[in-house]
Scaffold this motif. Sequence first.
Motif, PDB file in Angstrom:
ATOM      1  N   VAL A   1       1.130   4.171  -3.101  1.00 26.09           N
ATOM      2  CA  VAL A   1       0.917   5.593  -2.853  1.00 26.09           C
ATOM      3  C   VAL A   1       2.140   6.392  -3.296  1.00 26.09           C
ATOM      4  CG1 VAL A   1       0.602   7.354  -1.078  1.00 26.09           C
ATOM      5  CG2 VAL A   1      -0.715   5.244  -0.975  1.00 26.09           C
TER       6      VAL A   1
ATOM      7  N   SER B   1       0.834  -1.209   0.000  1.00 20.79           N
ATOM      8  CA  SER B   1       0.000   0.000   0.000  1.00 20.79           C
ATOM      9  C   SER B   1       0.867   1.257   0.000  1.00 20.79           C
ATOM     10  CB  SER B   1      -0.933   0.002   1.208  1.00 20.79           C
ATOM     11  OG  SER B   1      -0.197  -0.119   2.414  1.00 20.79           O
ATOM     12  N   THR B   2       1.910   1.257   0.804  1.00 17.08           N
ATOM     13  CA  THR B   2       2.804   2.415   0.865  1.00 17.08           C
ATOM     14  C   THR B   2       3.508   2.632  -0.464  1.00 17.08           C
ATOM     15  OG1 THR B   2       3.199   2.024   3.217  1.00 17.08           O
ATOM     16  CG2 THR B   2       4.788   3.415   2.064  1.00 17.08           C
TER      17      THR B   2
ATOM     18  N   TYR C   1      -5.790   5.673   1.190  1.00 14.02           N
ATOM     19  CA  TYR C   1      -4.495   5.558   0.518  1.00 14.02           C
ATOM     20  C   TYR C   1      -4.531   6.221  -0.857  1.00 14.02           C
ATOM     21  CZ  TYR C   1      -2.463   2.295   3.912  1.00 14.02           C
ATOM     22  OH  TYR C   1      -1.931   1.731   5.042  1.00 14.02           O
TER      23      TYR C   1
ATOM     24  N   ARG D   1     -10.070   2.225   3.861  1.00 16.75           N
ATOM     25  CA  ARG D   1      -8.607   2.312   3.831  1.00 16.75           C
ATOM     26  C   ARG D   1      -8.085   2.449   2.409  1.00 16.75           C
ATOM     27  NH1 ARG D   1      -5.384  -2.084   6.938  1.00 16.75           N
ATOM     28  NH2 ARG D   1      -3.721  -0.635   6.338  1.00 16.75           N
ATOM     29  N   SER D   2      -8.705   1.755   1.471  1.00 19.25           N
ATOM     30  CA  SER D   2      -8.298   1.866   0.075  1.00 19.25           C
ATOM     31  C   SER D   2      -8.489   3.296  -0.428  1.00 19.25           C
ATOM     32  CB  SER D   2      -9.106   0.901  -0.797  1.00 19.25           C
ATOM     33  OG  SER D   2      -8.883  -0.439  -0.405  1.00 19.25           O
TER      34      SER D   2
ATOM     35  N   LEU E   1      -5.756  -2.004  -4.255  1.00 17.45           N
ATOM     36  CA  LEU E   1      -5.697  -2.277  -2.817  1.00 17.45           C
ATOM     37  C   LEU E   1      -6.983  -2.939  -2.340  1.00 17.45           C
ATOM     38  CD1 LEU E   1      -3.999   0.986  -1.494  1.00 17.45           C
ATOM     39  CD2 LEU E   1      -2.965  -1.267  -1.796  1.00 17.45           C
TER      40      LEU E   1
ATOM     41  N   LEU F   1      -4.541  10.034  -0.580  1.00 22.08           N
ATOM     42  CA  LEU F   1      -3.319  10.526   0.052  1.00 22.08           C
ATOM     43  C   LEU F   1      -2.239  10.840  -0.977  1.00 22.08           C
ATOM     44  CD1 LEU F   1      -1.985  11.041   2.827  1.00 22.08           C
ATOM     45  CD2 LEU F   1      -1.175   8.663   2.772  1.00 22.08           C
ATOM     46  N   SER F   2      -2.241  10.104  -2.089  1.00 17.65           N
ATOM     47  CA  SER F   2      -1.213  10.306  -3.107  1.00 17.65           C
ATOM     48  C   SER F   2      -1.302  11.686  -3.753  1.00 17.65           C
ATOM     49  CB  SER F   2      -1.327   9.228  -4.187  1.00 17.65           C
ATOM     50  OG  SER F   2      -2.567   9.333  -4.874  1.00 17.65           O
TER      51      SER F   2
ATOM     52  N   VAL G   1      -4.757   3.574  -7.532  1.00 17.73           N
ATOM     53  CA  VAL G   1      -4.235   3.175  -6.222  1.00 17.73           C
ATOM     54  C   VAL G   1      -5.300   2.434  -5.422  1.00 17.73           C
ATOM     55  CG1 VAL G   1      -3.294   3.963  -4.024  1.00 17.73           C
ATOM     56  CG2 VAL G   1      -2.579   5.059  -6.136  1.00 17.73           C
ATOM     57  N   SER G   2      -6.492   3.004  -5.351  1.00 16.36           N
ATOM     58  CA  SER G   2      -7.514   2.456  -4.457  1.00 16.36           C
ATOM     59  C   SER G   2      -8.057   1.103  -4.914  1.00 16.36           C
ATOM     60  CB  SER G   2      -8.672   3.456  -4.305  1.00 16.36           C
ATOM     61  OG  SER G   2      -9.301   3.688  -5.549  1.00 16.36           O
TER      62      SER G   2
END
Length: 268
Positions: free
Chosen positions: A125, A121-122, A191, A187-188, A178, A194-195, A174-175
């Motif tokens: 992102v 996940s990190t 994340y 949470r998906s 995940l 957040l990018s 991204v989402s």
Amino acid sequence: MDTFITFTPLEQALLIGTFTWLMTAFGASFVFASKDFNQRVMDAMLGFAGGVMIAASFWSLLKPAAAMADEAGTSAWIPTATGFILGGFFLWAVDKLLPHLHPNMGLAQAEGIQSHKKKRSTLLVLAITLHNIPEGLAIGVSIGAVSLGGAEFASVLILAVGLGLQNIPEGFAVSMPLRREGLSRRRSFMYGQLSGLVEPVAAVVGVLAVGLFQPLLPYALSFAAGAMIFVVVEEVVPAAHEEGNGDLASAFLIIGFTLMMVLDIMLG
């Protein structure tokens, strides 16, 4: 538009950078609708994003940079070529150093220093964050160019709309992977959005840099263009082609480029 122009360049950078971040969040919010997604749609959106970024690099960055250099009595090719190459080299260096992982890739394929020690996940992102750095810089230096009389504010709005549109598939990219791997929808989404937070930050950095080093504005505009083109060639286009939808992605790249070109010609 007149009301918006009354804001300071720093405030404009924050507002427009926040808009593009929110568009990333909008793309990430698709995760609440479904766990699955159509790969053809995803690849078409990536192709469109690539077309927007290529067009923005020329119409909103390189073209104004060359015009400003020419007005200053400098050979236009010197700052445009120098800045463009430096921008591409900068993103190449960041790509080699920053741990990140592109969508649809396994953890073993992660790039950057000690990538294997970080969570998937990190790394996802960080990959999209890497894409967003030159976009935020492009917004900031474009606003700086307007404040110094080197560009029209309409070009900034066109750039913002174009980058905002292409941020939708980035948040989505991204989402959704995940979510497929078992993360909760919330949470998906977190994340994914957040990018995009780096864009208002990079936009502010771009405005401040232009204010401190005004003679370097043509170089800064070209630098942002080189960085964006690197992202398109290194990441966006290959990702759009890897699932066998290359023709579709290429068609939407043309559509994205054409849309940005038409907007610039009509409104610029």
